[in-house]
Enzyme design. Structure first.
Site, PDB file in Angstrom:
ATOM      1  N   LYS A  59       0.298   6.057  -0.136  1.00  0.00           N
ATOM      2  CA  LYS A  59       0.767   4.711  -0.484  1.00  0.00           C
ATOM      3  C   LYS A  59       1.896   4.694  -1.516  1.00  0.00           C
ATOM      4  CE  LYS A  59      -3.236   1.837   0.595  1.00  0.00           C
ATOM      5  NZ  LYS A  59      -4.218   0.894   0.066  1.00  0.00           N
ATOM      6  N   ASN A  81       1.438  -0.381   1.742  1.00  0.00           N
ATOM      7  CA  ASN A  81       0.436  -0.067   2.778  1.00  0.00           C
ATOM      8  C   ASN A  81       0.903  -0.479   4.176  1.00  0.00           C
ATOM      9  OD1 ASN A  81       0.107  -2.840   2.815  1.00  0.00           O
ATOM     10  ND2 ASN A  81      -2.113  -2.764   2.922  1.00  0.00           N
ATOM     11  N   GLY A  92     -11.298  -3.276 -12.816  1.00  0.00           N
ATOM     12  CA  GLY A  92     -10.662  -2.207 -12.055  1.00  0.00           C
ATOM     13  C   GLY A  92      -9.163  -2.210 -12.251  1.00  0.00           C
ATOM     14  N   ALA A  93      -8.574  -1.030 -12.015  1.00  0.00           N
ATOM     15  CA  ALA A  93      -7.129  -0.909 -12.190  1.00  0.00           C
ATOM     16  C   ALA A  93      -6.552   0.119 -11.207  1.00  0.00           C
ATOM     17  CB  ALA A  93      -6.818  -0.499 -13.630  1.00  0.00           C
TER      18      ALA A  93
END
Ligand code: NAD
Length: 290
Positions: free
Chosen positions: A73, A94, A133-134
């Protein structure tokens, strides 16, 4: 199985490694059949070493485009001709569209998340959200939300390499958009409680809640989730994570990751074919009805 493939059909790829487990070929081909459009979607095992040749293959064979997944990606961006603002900001692509030899990189994960909320009549534009989240999913959501006009985003992550990366992206977003993005240590539960209390949506974009961490939740104290909060989880297997269970018991509206996955696929189909995906039909065919 389609038996009407003729010389006019165009190929769309999926380039990742490993990839044989992916549901995307089934989902995409189900939609193309239903829409009666001349496209076929196939998964190709492409690792980082093979990626430059695979991109040349898109150009040489005239693929309509390709999906891109891990580990490609980030790396893929350097081989493309144009990048959308979301890809520029996140550094991750993506989806590739091949328009007469010009390859454009998109990121539909964040688009899928935003569309999922819209379809559920949840309006976050001009409002505040909190994200746990990261990594790849969190970054895509943060970037798209900021570009779309969310006013404030607080991101909580453990102090790993993702933390440093999202800090850099937050700086870029703060500079280039109207959104105020702040990053905090996930270990600071008092701060997390405070930020959630004035957010309209909480989103889990970590793997905590799915195998091998199924049954676990980053939030265990139900009082951190006020009933008017919408709680979303990017995880779609299991359908209801521990976090969503706790949130539901609190009276919160909950959404799992199926909508995000379906709508990010729908965004790809729009890019490649110009058509609107029949989402209800796909849900039924893939057994995704809740
Ligand atoms: P990633 O590996 O890029 O990021 C993982 C994130 O989880 C990082 O922020 C990491 O710090 C955090 N994390 C990992 N273990 C942790 C722990 N024990 N405690 C706290 N934080 C922890 O992964 P990703 O691609 O961003 O995927 C994250 C989740 O989102 C996965 O569950 C994935 O299945 C899901 N996802 C869903 C969709 C969808 O369309 N619904 C799309 C992409 C990803």
């Amino acid at each position: 199985m389609r038996n009407n493939i003729d010389g006019h059909f165009l190929l769309i790829g999926l380039m990742a490694y490993p990839i044989r487990h992916s549901l995307s070929p089934q989902m995409q081909n189900t939609i193309y059949s239903k829409l009666k459009v001349p496209y076929v979607y196939l998964a190709f095992e492409v690792d980082q070493k093979k990626l430059p040749d695979a991109i040349k293959g898109i150009r040489a064979l005239g693929l309509r485009g390709s999906a891109v997944s891990m580990p490609n990606k980030q790396l893929v961006c350097q081989y493309l001709d144009k990048l959308t603002p979301a890809v520029e900001m996140s550094g991750a692509c993506n989806t590739i569209s091949n328009d007469n030899g010009v390859l454009t990189g998109y990121n539909t994960d964040g688009m899928g998340y935003m569309r999922m909320l819209k379809e559920a009549n949840i309006d976050i534009i001009g409002k505040k959200i909190t994200i746990l989240g990261a990594g790849g999913a969190a970054t895509a959501i943060v970037v798209q939300a900021a570009l779309d006009g969310v006013k404030e985003i607080t991101v909580f992550n453990q102090k790993d390499e993702c933390y440093t990366k999202i800090e850099t992206i937050a700086k870029k977003l703060n500079h280039n958009t109207q959104c105020d993005v702040c990053v905090f240590d996930l270990a600071d539960k008092d701060q997390l409680r405070k930020e959630i209390s004035d957010s309209v949506v909480l989103c889990n974009a970590t793997g905590v809640g799915m195998k091998p961490l199924e049954g676990k939740s980053l939030i265990t104290d139900p009082t951190m989730l006020p009933p008017d909060l919408v709680v979303t989880d990017c995880i779609y297997s299991p359908r209801k994570t521990k976090l969503l269970e706790i949130a539901e018991q609190q009276g919160c509206k909950i959404l799992n990751g199926i909508g995000m996955m379906l709508w990010q696929g729908a965004a790809q189909i729009k890019i490649w074919t110009g058509e609107d995906a029949p989402i209800d039909y796909v849900k039924e065919q893939m057994g995704f009805n809740d």
